[in-house]
Design an enzyme around this catalytic site. Structure first.
Site, PDB file in Angstrom:
ATOM      1  N   LYS A 204       6.949  18.405  15.924  1.00 40.65           N
ATOM      2  CA  LYS A 204       7.398  19.001  17.186  1.00 40.65           C
ATOM      3  C   LYS A 204       8.388  20.142  16.935  1.00 40.65           C
ATOM      4  CE  LYS A 204       8.806  14.987  18.710  1.00 40.65           C
ATOM      5  NZ  LYS A 204       8.300  14.106  17.655  1.00 40.65           N
ATOM      6  N   GLU A 421      -5.237 -13.321  -1.531  1.00 39.18           N
ATOM      7  CA  GLU A 421      -5.726 -11.944  -1.412  1.00 39.18           C
ATOM      8  C   GLU A 421      -7.241 -11.882  -1.627  1.00 39.18           C
ATOM      9  OE1 GLU A 421      -3.984  -9.659  -0.221  1.00 39.18           O
ATOM     10  OE2 GLU A 421      -2.104 -10.800  -0.291  1.00 39.18           O
ATOM     11  N   HIS A 424      -8.855 -12.529   1.739  1.00 39.76           N
ATOM     12  CA  HIS A 424      -8.893 -11.320   2.578  1.00 39.76           C
ATOM     13  C   HIS A 424     -10.032 -10.396   2.137  1.00 39.76           C
ATOM     14  CE1 HIS A 424      -5.283 -12.103   4.823  1.00 39.76           C
ATOM     15  NE2 HIS A 424      -4.494 -12.107   3.749  1.00 39.76           N
TER      16      HIS A 424
END
Length: 613
Positions: A204, A421, A424
């Site tokens: 911005k 893991e 997953h």
């Protein structure tokens, strides 16, 4: 000042006669005895105090116990006087000097003046510091806005990647500033206020600076907090001074960063309003559309909290234009990376398109930081060019944090992490609507003990129900693997469960994706409390509906776990192989998981063919 204090204390200590030096206080009787014995050389009388010198040093008692060999002494004449003292002095040939008693007690005066001098010293130091920072007492109401002259501005739209819609919106204002007469001839008025809204780091401020560079006009920049001061009325005076300077330099641009610090709703919240901030806001509103038109002065502002701004700021005639500056998409991220990579030497294996695809949710500031961290990794490894490995390490650091060196994990916990893991990764590789796996790791980083990274093949703007259900199952894959292999649950799934609860509640409350409440939205699942404004807000549904919503959330979460558990159970052999690889290498690419699954499919097909034969 410190020297004066030390000198006063030194003189007071000397005069107090506490044994410092060769002067000691003696009894008047002792003085008369030494006088009679002819051992007094000279005396000096001031009031009732006698200071004198012995002809030969005497061993004197101090405080009843300590002794001191002294040549000098002092004592006091009794209040009833001593008529025989003068004759005794003459008889023993003692040199006498005298002076009148002082009318003032200088020590008491010094103790009174000393604090005053100290505060004067503090005031002078404070004044000099304010002067050095350009904030003298008479300049305290002056604007803190920094002026950047056109000839010193080298930022243009070429330095801003992406944000094409914002550039288009700003182009009209730039043309107005360059050729105001062309628009005035047809009765057009210059837009007074332009508000840029977006998350932090999306560009911005850079966009406002580029607009000033394109328009080739003076650029005044200030943050909202610079208006606030400990003195009442200073903020309003600084607003007036800033607009006066901008009018003198018109056509010009004023940029106010963090507008929400002074533009919050007036009188909102539990504590009521803030007089100084509200006065500053009132003055800003008056300057934007006051009695005098601010010709050829455009006010730009930026905020990441438009929901808390005062409505008076956003009406037509003030900040009547709003530009949404969102997180960059994949194409914009690629353009941003190209700009930041211009001054960085890259090896041939660095693919900016892959980096852009692997950094969803990164802002422009995050991408700049990513390449900077990668260059630091390359320097650490004594490379002259940045490699893809450096960028991967930098991305892991930005997304998950630093490696936790020296963390002692026993073999059992390490095995649990590997299977967690692997769960997953296996569910993500099998379910049809999940994102591809990029990397699986059990290296502790930040707060995470391990991670399974997924990278979307393309940018998503809409999420269908099938994708979200697969996403929930992938998140539950770690807990499901723990339950299947070890028949227990661990605290390692804490963050997974939070994500599942958050996502499933959004599906029910906001997106109408539950079986019972389809096509109905009950409001945001994450309402932010702004200064107590929302604390009294009532729910838009009954208690029985709230109970049904909780049941729907639990149902979605339970089904996600069951899908993950059944998927892992059917492919337990692959799960164990992935876990073994993680225990051996600690980190494996997603292709390894896909390879193991493809091998299983191929073996299964071969076995079927053999059975058919």
């Amino acid at each position: 000042m410190y020297f004066l204090l030390i000198a006063l204390l030194y003189n007071w200590y000397i005069a107090s006669g506490d044994g410092f030096g060769q002067t000691a206080e003696i009894e008047y009787t002792k003085f008369k005895q030494q006088l009679t014995q002819g051992n007094v050389e000279r005396i000096h009388v001031q009031g009732d105090q006698i200071n004198g010198e012995f002809k030969s040093p005497q061993i004197l008692n101090i405080s009843g116990e300590d002794t001191l060999r002294s040549e000098n002494f002092y004592t006091y004449i009794p209040s009833y006087g001593d008529n025989q003292l003068s004759a005794a002095l003459e008889e023993n040939d003692v040199t006498v000097s005298a002076e009148p008693e002082s009318e003032y007690n200088w020590w008491y005066i010094a103790l009174i003046i000393l604090p005053i001098l100290f505060f004067i010293y503090i005031g002078v130091m404070f004044y000099q510091r304010m002067q050095s920072q350009g904030q003298g007492f008479f300049n305290i109401g002056k604007s803190k806005a920094k002026l950047q002259q056109p000839e010193k501005q080298d930022t243009t739209f070429d330095d801003v990647a992406g944000l094409d819609n914002a550039k288009t919106e700003l182009t009209e204002i730039i043309e107005f500033l360059k050729e105001p007469d062309r628009f005035k001839d047809i009765g057009a008025k210059l837009p007074k206020g332009l508000l840029m809204v977006g998350p932090p780091g999306t560009g911005k401020t850079l966009l406002a600076r580029a607009a000033a560079g394109e328009a080739d006009v003076p650029f005044f920049t200030i943050t909202g907090s610079d208006f606030m001061e400990m003195f009442v009325g200073v903020g309003a005076k600084r607003v007036r001074d800033m607009f006066d300077k901008a009018k003198e330099a018109s056509p010009s641009i004023i940029f106010i960063d963090e507008l929400d610090s002074i533009g919050r709703r007036r009188g909102a919240g539990l504590g009521g309003g803030h007089d100084e901030r509200e006065q500053t806001l009132n003055q800003l509103l008056s300057e934007l559309d006051g009695f005098e038109p601010n010709e050829s002065v455009v006010v730009m502002a930026a905020t990441n909290r438009p929901d808390i701004l005062d409505k008076a700021l956003l009406r037509p005639g003030r900040f009547d234009r709003q530009i949404k500056v969102d997180m960059p998409k994949q194409k914009a991220r690629l353009e941003i990376l190209k700009i930041h990579a211009q001054d960085k030497p890259l090896q041939d294996d660095v693919d900016l398109e892959v980096i852009a695809r692997s950094t969803p949710g990164f802002s422009g500031a995050d991408l700049e930081n990513l390449l900077n961290e990668a260059s630091l990794y390359a320097g650490r490894n004594e490379r002259k060019k940045i490699a893809m490995e450096d960028i991967d390490n930098a991305r892991d650091k930005v997304m998950m944090g630093l490696k936790r060196e020296g963390l002692q994990i026993d073999d059992k916990e390490r095995e649990v992490l590997a299977y967690h893991e692997a769960g997953h990764a296996l569910v993500a590789a099998i379910l049809p609507h999940s994102d591809p796996i990029h990397k699986v790791t059990i290296i502790p980083r930040g707060k995470a003990m391990g991670a399974t990274q997924q990278l979307p093949e393309k940018e998503k703007y809409l999420y269908n129900r099938e994708y979200l259900l697969d996403r929930l199952a992938v998140i539950m894959g770690g807990r499901a693997a723990e339950d299947l292999i070890f028949e227990t649950s661990t605290s390692g799934a804490q963050d997974d469960l939070k994500q599942v609860a958050k996502l499933s509640r959004k599906m029910v409350l906001e997106w109408g994706m539950s079986e019972k409440y389809k096509h109905i939205s009950f409001g945001s699942a994450e309402e932010e409390v702004f200064l107590g404004r929302d604390m009294s807000r009532q729910r838009e549904y009954s208690d029985s509906t709230a109970r049904d919503i909780d049941e729907e959330v639990q149902k979605i979460s339970r089904e996600a776990f069951e899908r993950a558990f059944s998927t892992i159970k059917e492919n337990r052999d692959v799960l164990e192989k992935v876990a073994e690889l993680l225990l051996d290498k600690e980190e494996i690419p997603g292709e390894e998981v896909d390879k193991l699954l493809n091998e299983k499919k191929q073996n299964t097909q071969e076995e079927k063919q053999k059975d058919e034969e």
